[in-house]
Design a protein around this motif. Structure first.
Motif, PDB file in Angstrom:
ATOM      1  N   GLU A  49       0.856  -1.180   0.000  1.00 56.84           N
ATOM      2  CA  GLU A  49       0.000   0.000   0.000  1.00 56.84           C
ATOM      3  C   GLU A  49       0.892   1.231   0.000  1.00 56.84           C
ATOM      4  O   GLU A  49       1.658   1.451   0.933  1.00 56.84           O
ATOM      5  CB  GLU A  49      -0.927   0.037   1.208  1.00 56.84           C
ATOM      6  N   LEU A  50       0.780   2.026  -1.049  1.00 58.82           N
ATOM      7  CA  LEU A  50       1.556   3.256  -1.169  1.00 58.82           C
ATOM      8  C   LEU A  50       0.649   4.440  -0.833  1.00 58.82           C
ATOM      9  O   LEU A  50      -0.212   4.818  -1.630  1.00 58.82           O
ATOM     10  CB  LEU A  50       2.112   3.393  -2.587  1.00 58.82           C
ATOM     11  N   GLY A  51       0.825   5.002   0.345  1.00 58.69           N
ATOM     12  CA  GLY A  51      -0.008   6.106   0.795  1.00 58.69           C
ATOM     13  C   GLY A  51      -1.040   5.626   1.790  1.00 58.69           C
ATOM     14  O   GLY A  51      -2.235   5.601   1.487  1.00 58.69           O
ATOM     15  N   SER A  52      -0.592   5.240   2.991  1.00 59.13           N
ATOM     16  CA  SER A  52      -1.494   4.656   3.986  1.00 59.13           C
ATOM     17  C   SER A  52      -2.253   5.698   4.795  1.00 59.13           C
ATOM     18  O   SER A  52      -3.282   5.382   5.395  1.00 59.13           O
ATOM     19  CB  SER A  52      -0.695   3.753   4.940  1.00 59.13           C
ATOM     20  N   GLY A  53      -1.740   6.935   4.825  1.00 61.91           N
ATOM     21  CA  GLY A  53      -2.447   8.003   5.532  1.00 61.91           C
ATOM     22  C   GLY A  53      -2.730   7.666   6.975  1.00 61.91           C
ATOM     23  O   GLY A  53      -1.889   7.132   7.700  1.00 61.91           O
ATOM     24  N   GLY A  54      -3.956   7.955   7.408  1.00 60.75           N
ATOM     25  CA  GLY A  54      -4.333   7.723   8.792  1.00 60.75           C
ATOM     26  C   GLY A  54      -4.601   6.283   9.125  1.00 60.75           C
ATOM     27  O   GLY A  54      -4.751   5.932  10.303  1.00 60.75           O
ATOM     28  N   GLY A  55      -4.699   5.407   8.128  1.00 58.44           N
ATOM     29  CA  GLY A  55      -4.802   3.986   8.395  1.00 58.44           C
ATOM     30  C   GLY A  55      -6.132   3.335   8.066  1.00 58.44           C
ATOM     31  O   GLY A  55      -6.265   2.112   8.194  1.00 58.44           O
ATOM     32  N   GLY A  56      -7.130   4.093   7.632  1.00 57.73           N
ATOM     33  CA  GLY A  56      -8.429   3.489   7.339  1.00 57.73           C
ATOM     34  C   GLY A  56      -8.363   2.472   6.221  1.00 57.73           C
ATOM     35  O   GLY A  56      -8.899   1.355   6.328  1.00 57.73           O
ATOM     36  N   THR A 141      11.365  -8.609  -5.759  1.00 56.68           N
ATOM     37  CA  THR A 141      10.326  -9.531  -5.306  1.00 56.68           C
ATOM     38  C   THR A 141       9.013  -9.218  -6.024  1.00 56.68           C
ATOM     39  O   THR A 141       8.585  -8.063  -6.065  1.00 56.68           O
ATOM     40  CB  THR A 141      10.104  -9.405  -3.793  1.00 56.68           C
ATOM     41  N   PRO A 142       8.334 -10.194  -6.596  1.00 54.95           N
ATOM     42  CA  PRO A 142       7.068  -9.936  -7.303  1.00 54.95           C
ATOM     43  C   PRO A 142       6.046  -9.253  -6.394  1.00 54.95           C
ATOM     44  O   PRO A 142       5.934  -9.580  -5.212  1.00 54.95           O
ATOM     45  CB  PRO A 142       6.607 -11.332  -7.713  1.00 54.95           C
ATOM     46  N   VAL A 143       5.333  -8.299  -6.958  1.00 57.94           N
ATOM     47  CA  VAL A 143       4.272  -7.594  -6.245  1.00 57.94           C
ATOM     48  C   VAL A 143       2.937  -8.205  -6.641  1.00 57.94           C
ATOM     49  O   VAL A 143       2.550  -8.169  -7.812  1.00 57.94           O
ATOM     50  CB  VAL A 143       4.295  -6.085  -6.541  1.00 57.94           C
ATOM     51  N   GLU A 144       2.247  -8.764  -5.664  1.00 56.25           N
ATOM     52  CA  GLU A 144       0.946  -9.388  -5.903  1.00 56.25           C
ATOM     53  C   GLU A 144      -0.169  -8.350  -5.912  1.00 56.25           C
ATOM     54  O   GLU A 144      -1.150  -8.471  -6.653  1.00 56.25           O
ATOM     55  CB  GLU A 144       0.670 -10.422  -4.812  1.00 56.25           C
ATOM     56  N   PHE A 145      -0.008  -7.311  -5.086  1.00 60.39           N
ATOM     57  CA  PHE A 145      -1.055  -6.287  -4.952  1.00 60.39           C
ATOM     58  C   PHE A 145      -0.407  -4.940  -4.731  1.00 60.39           C
ATOM     59  O   PHE A 145       0.525  -4.810  -3.924  1.00 60.39           O
ATOM     60  CB  PHE A 145      -1.970  -6.610  -3.774  1.00 60.39           C
ATOM     61  N   LEU A 146      -0.912  -3.918  -5.437  1.00 56.50           N
ATOM     62  CA  LEU A 146      -0.374  -2.563  -5.330  1.00 56.50           C
ATOM     63  C   LEU A 146      -1.521  -1.566  -5.246  1.00 56.50           C
ATOM     64  O   LEU A 146      -2.289  -1.417  -6.190  1.00 56.50           O
ATOM     65  CB  LEU A 146       0.502  -2.250  -6.546  1.00 56.50           C
ATOM     66  N   HIS A 147      -1.637  -0.910  -4.089  1.00 55.19           N
ATOM     67  CA  HIS A 147      -2.636   0.147  -3.909  1.00 55.19           C
ATOM     68  C   HIS A 147      -1.901   1.475  -3.971  1.00 55.19           C
ATOM     69  O   HIS A 147      -1.062   1.773  -3.112  1.00 55.19           O
ATOM     70  CB  HIS A 147      -3.333  -0.010  -2.551  1.00 55.19           C
ATOM     71  N   VAL A 148      -2.180   2.265  -4.997  1.00 56.27           N
ATOM     72  CA  VAL A 148      -1.453   3.519  -5.229  1.00 56.27           C
ATOM     73  C   VAL A 148      -2.317   4.701  -4.820  1.00 56.27           C
ATOM     74  O   VAL A 148      -3.275   5.063  -5.499  1.00 56.27           O
ATOM     75  CB  VAL A 148      -1.031   3.656  -6.707  1.00 56.27           C
ATOM     76  N   ASP A 149      -1.970   5.300  -3.685  1.00 63.21           N
ATOM     77  CA  ASP A 149      -2.647   6.505  -3.199  1.00 63.21           C
ATOM     78  C   ASP A 149      -1.595   7.513  -2.765  1.00 63.21           C
ATOM     79  O   ASP A 149      -1.748   8.208  -1.761  1.00 63.21           O
ATOM     80  CB  ASP A 149      -3.572   6.142  -2.021  1.00 63.21           C
TER      81      ASP A 149
END
Length: 322
Positions: A49-56, A141-149
């Motif tokens: 997760e790129l950009g986790s912010g406050g954590g929600g 290392t292979p990335v299985e999931f990428l959340h870009v925020d």
């Protein structure tokens, strides 16, 4: 239909805690993150997760992973990247602090984040700071999931491209959370460049576009995206290709064809082609959604156009002595 597409029918089954950490992500997007973690991820590749912010958003994804029948908390890891502080260039809000405001002499909300994510700390790996410093350029290392925020600037997006997109492969899942942001056109034209190698899950989930990689992405394509080698006209064509695939978001509230048209104006604006930018943007001022939500965008583009030497409006101001 991709494995992501099947998640749309499950929205109503998701019941997230009422006391989720503060987030600027919509409830629809939170539910989708939970569903991705619960039903699609194994943890065999990197979950990022790129950009986790406050954590929600982190909480929703982590909860899904925790309740997954295949994710192994002993070996799988959720990697959370953010500045975890407020200040210039971070795009963070003081609402990310537990108190709702920044304590005196403390810009970091990292401890607040850790406290909120305490149930998931055994498999949560936190990377605090500038992405260029906290990501490893040698990690393949292979990335299985990428959340870009996090790609609020072209500089950060280049890091995302070089150090994360290059590690995607068939089956990898990507979520672009800021896809409804016309000022971030790199998200849009880069998606156009990747279209031959991905399958879009379905309508955007509010401002998030989700897709799955279905074919290996050639190195030269990834290099062209990361090095921003496309011409202005090529970028406009790539965005048009995305417009052919994406209409409104799944609730019907966001007209993405119009949003992406305004994104084209920003491609021209950033290239210094302010006359062309305004010619693309001006017809959109009658769009109800954009007029209501992006008035500041139109003002920015109009002012840049009028400040350009030789425009009629600039000449009129000079004549009036303004």
């Amino acid at each position: 239909m991709t494995k992501l597409g099947r998640l749309y029918s499950m929205f109503d089954s998701v019941r997230l805690p009422d006391d989720l950490p503060y987030t600027q992500v919509s409830s629809w997007e939170l539910r989708f993150l939970y569903l991705v973690g619960r039903h699609t991820l194994s943890g065999e590749g990197r979950v990022v997760e790129l950009g986790s912010g406050g954590g929600g958003s982190t909480y929703a994804l982590a909860l899904g992973l925790k309740e997954s029948p295949v994710f192994d908390e002993r070996t799988g890891r959720l990697h959370a990247y953010d500045f975890f502080r407020v200040g210039k260039g971070t795009f963070a809000t003081e609402k990310f602090f537990t108190s709702g405001h920044r304590p005196a002499h403390d810009n970091s909300f990292l401890d607040d984040f850790r406290g909120r994510l305490e149930p998931f700390l055994p498999f949560l790996e936190i990377h605090a700071g500038d992405l260029w410093q906290t990501s490893d350029p040698d990690d393949t290392t292979p990335v299985e999931f990428l959340h870009v925020d996090i790609a609020k600037t072209a500089r950060v997006f280049r890091c995302v491209c070089e150090r994360f997109l290059t590690r995607l492969g068939p089956g990898s899942v990507v979520l672009h959370q800021d896809f409804a942001g016309p000022r971030l056109p790199w998200l849009h034209w880069s998606t156009g460049a990747l279209l031959p190698y991905i399958e879009i899950a379905g309508p955007p989930i509010r401002s998030t576009l989700a897709f799955e990689v279905t074919r290996p992405i050639p190195e030269d394509v990834l290099k062209s995206v990361s090095e921003d080698v496309y011409t202005l006209d090529e970028k406009l064509a790539l965005i048009s290709a995305v417009q052919d695939r994406v209409d409104r978001d799944h609730t019907g509230g966001i007209p993405f064809k119009s949003v992406l048209e305004l994104s084209k104006a920003y491609v021209a604006h950033y290239a210094g082609e302010h006359r062309r930018a305004w010619s693309l943007a001006k017809p959109l001022t009658s769009d109800e959604y954009l007029a209501r939500t992006r008035a500041d965008h139109f003002e920015q583009l109009r002012k840049a156009y009028e400040a350009q030497p030789g425009t009629a409006s600039r000449l009129k101001r000079l004549v009036r002595g303004r």
